[in-house]
Design an enzyme around this catalytic site. Structure first.
Site, PDB file in Angstrom:
ATOM      1  N   GLY A  46       4.578  -4.883  10.457  1.00  0.00           N
ATOM      2  CA  GLY A  46       5.317  -4.387   9.300  1.00  0.00           C
ATOM      3  C   GLY A  46       6.610  -5.155   9.155  1.00  0.00           C
ATOM      4  CD  GLN A  51      12.432  -5.578   9.828  1.00  0.00           C
ATOM      5  OE1 GLN A  51      11.422  -5.212   9.242  1.00  0.00           O
ATOM      6  NE2 GLN A  51      12.473  -5.750  11.144  1.00  0.00           N
ATOM      7  CB  CYS A  93      12.412  -3.066  15.517  1.00  0.00           C
ATOM      8  SG  CYS A  93      13.081  -3.505  13.903  1.00  0.00           S
ATOM      9  CG  LEU A  94       9.092  -8.146  13.628  1.00  0.00           C
ATOM     10  CD1 LEU A  94       8.599  -8.678  12.294  1.00  0.00           C
ATOM     11  CD2 LEU A  94       8.508  -8.941  14.784  1.00  0.00           C
ATOM     12  CG  HIS A 135       9.410   0.861  12.306  1.00  0.00           C
ATOM     13  ND1 HIS A 135       9.779   0.890  13.626  1.00  0.00           N
ATOM     14  CD2 HIS A 135       9.950  -0.277  11.806  1.00  0.00           C
ATOM     15  CE1 HIS A 135      10.523  -0.177  13.906  1.00  0.00           C
ATOM     16  NE2 HIS A 135      10.635  -0.903  12.811  1.00  0.00           N
ATOM     17  CD  GLU A 136       8.155  -1.907   8.700  1.00  0.00           C
ATOM     18  OE1 GLU A 136       9.203  -2.358   8.204  1.00  0.00           O
ATOM     19  OE2 GLU A 136       7.800  -2.164   9.863  1.00  0.00           O
ATOM     20  CG  HIS A 139      13.325  -1.302   8.806  1.00  0.00           C
ATOM     21  ND1 HIS A 139      14.454  -1.799   9.419  1.00  0.00           N
ATOM     22  CD2 HIS A 139      12.305  -1.595   9.646  1.00  0.00           C
ATOM     23  CE1 HIS A 139      14.115  -2.349  10.582  1.00  0.00           C
ATOM     24  NE2 HIS A 139      12.813  -2.234  10.749  1.00  0.00           N
TER      25      HIS A 139
HETATM   26 ZN    ZN Z   1      11.645  -2.653  12.380  1.00  0.00          ZN
END
Ligand code: ZN
Length: 171
Positions: A46, A51, A93-94, A135-136, A139
């Protein structure tokens, strides 16, 4: 185009993104393509627009890691409608690389969002997809998964990140 991933510490990750009001434009189509490319390049399931430094309510998800085109999902202006049950599992998380923590989430989650044309739809996911939807969507509200951890654990991670930043190992 593959964008670099913005890391924890950049304020764009912790503020609510702007709503998308224009749909089906060549720019939006290109941006979504770039988001999928950036997500696959970073090996994530995701990715939210903040991000990659763009504060707009756009996220992409693909729990098949690019294996199944049917699992490609675009969420524009998403809202969490319902959550049922509980699951506890590892989450990362990236934007917070090298860390993974146990996070408690809803097991079955329904989100309402708009597609690239602005058409509203609802999607219900379980397990990994439920986790990714939460999660997304969070964000885009400026909320990171570490806010679900205990203060103790979160502070420990922040201290480790500060150390990595000082060593030049974060950006
Ligand atoms: Zn994330």
């Amino acid at each position: 185009m593959v964008y670099p991933i913005v890391k924890f510490g950049d304020p764009v990750l912790e503020r609510e993104a702007d709503n998308v009001t224009e749909f089906d434009t060549p720019e939006l189509h290109k941006f979504l393509e770039d988001m999928f490319d950036s997500m696959y390049a970073a090996k994530g399931v995701g990715l939210a627009a903040p991000q990659i430094g763009v504060s707009r309510k756009i996220a992409v998800i693909d729990c098949s890691n690019g294996e199944n085109p049917d699992e490609k999902l675009v969420l524009i202006n998403p809202q969490i409608l319902r959550q049922e049950g509980k699951q506890v599992g590892e989450e990362g998380c990236l934007s917070i690389p090298k860390f993974r923590e146990q996070v408690r989430r809803g097991k079955k989650v329904t989100v309402r969002a708009q597609d690239v044309k602005g058409v509203e739809f609802e999607i219900t996911g379980e397990d990994l997809l439920a986790r990714a939807l939460l999660h997304e969507t969070e964000h885009l509200l400026g909320r990171l998964y570490i806010t679900h951890l205990s203060t103790l654990k979160r502070d420990l991670i922040k201290r480790k990140i500060k150390k990595l930043q000082r060593a030049g190992d974060w950006d």
